[in-house]
Design an enzyme around this catalytic site. Structure first.
Site, short mmCIF file in Angstrom:
data_model
loop_
_atom_site.label_atom_id
_atom_site.label_comp_id
_atom_site.label_asym_id
_atom_site.label_seq_id
_atom_site.Cartn_x
_atom_site.Cartn_y
_atom_site.Cartn_z
N SER A 188 53.80 49.10 18.55
CA SER A 188 53.81 48.03 17.56
C SER A 188 52.48 47.25 17.57
O SER A 188 51.42 47.84 17.41
CB SER A 188 55.01 47.12 17.81
OG SER A 188 55.22 46.24 16.73
N ASP A 225 62.44 52.62 10.39
CA ASP A 225 61.87 51.49 11.14
C ASP A 225 62.15 50.24 10.33
O ASP A 225 61.69 50.11 9.19
CB ASP A 225 60.36 51.71 11.32
CG ASP A 225 59.70 50.66 12.21
OD1 ASP A 225 60.18 49.52 12.24
OD2 ASP A 225 58.67 50.98 12.84
N HIS A 281 62.43 50.99 15.54
CA HIS A 281 61.08 50.51 15.83
C HIS A 281 60.69 50.59 17.31
O HIS A 281 59.61 51.09 17.65
CB HIS A 281 60.92 49.08 15.33
CG HIS A 281 59.55 48.53 15.54
ND1 HIS A 281 58.45 49.06 14.89
CD2 HIS A 281 59.07 47.54 16.33
CE1 HIS A 281 57.36 48.40 15.26
NE2 HIS A 281 57.71 47.49 16.15
#
Length: 249
Positions: free
Chosen positions: A93, A193, A223
């Site tokens: 991320s 996601d 995610h």
């Protein structure tokens, strides 16, 4: 402020091949622990720093910005570079965003592994974020997007807006310099996601200057894929990626 149990940074000394892993926002090294342990068991030296403002209270995060987070990651890299002949960077991320910044700043890096990295977003809320951050300190949390039942990410349940705004500024800086990125990249993206839209990884693929880029689509994770159903795939594929690029070591 006291660090949450389980949020501690991770440091393992192994061979002269090092891997620095960066957790996401507003998370902790806990989300990277399984990955770190896998790489350490393969013999690599591993560092997972706890980014400033995270792992304590969300208000602490509002007092930090991307320069603080990047500085901690760069320090972990320098520690590995001081004892290892070869170093790789991995990130989840926002950790992927920071790892990409590291690759842009440290050309000696041997390779980059990204899991659902953030480079762009389409949320309408981002348009008012520059003003909203002065009005309210936080909004509802964005952590914990995991498909696997019973798995919990150790992260804040609030999204601090000052730090979120700082993160968006880093998006622009990193994306602008993506054409200069030249090192090999392994990119993992979840088919589903709920935090980051496909425009993020599409932006990376469109602008990155690397000629050695492999994308792996994760079919059974959301995610936080490093803690989800496809975690083992990430672990084993990243190990193979490192071995491919360090055949003589």
């Amino acid at each position: 402020m006291k660090i949450m149990p389980g949020a501690e940074p991770i440091s393992v000394d192994g061979s002269d091949v090092g891997v620095v892993l960066c957790h996401g926002y507003p998370s902790t090294p806990q989300s990277m622990r399984g990955w770190a342990e896998h790489l350490a068991s393969a013999g690599y030296s591993v560092r997972v720093p706890l980014l400033p403002g995270m792992g304590t209270h969300w208000r602490d995060l509002n007092a930090t910005g991307w320069q603080d987070w990047y500085g901690e990651l760069a320090l972990a890299y320098e520690q590995l570079a001081g004892r290892c002949r070869t170093v790789f960077a991995c990130g989840l991320s926002m950790g992927g965003l920071l790892a990409t910044k590291l690759a842009q700043e440290k050309p000696a890096l041997a390779g980059l592994v990204l899991v659902n990295p953030i480079f762009a977003h389409t949320s309408p809320a981002l348009k008012v974020l520059p003003v909203l951050r002065h009005v309210i300190p936080s909004l509802g949390g964005i952590a914990g997007d995991i498909k696997k039942p019973g798995v919990v990410e150790l992260a804040y349940d609030r999204n601090p807006l000052q730090s979120m705004y700082s993160q968006t500024r880093l998006w622009r800086i990193v994306v602008e310099d993506l054409p200069q990125l030249r090192l090999p990249v392994l990119l993992f993206t979840s088919r589903e996601d709920h935090v980051i839209p496909p425009i993020s990884w599409q932006t990376f693929l469109k602008r990155a200057g690397s000629t050695d880029v492999t994308q792996v689509m994760l079919e059974n994770s959301y995610h936080v894929a490093t803690m989800d159903n496809d975690a083992e795939l990430i672990f084993t594929e990243s190990e193979q990626f490192i071995r491919r690029l360090t055949p003589e070591l």
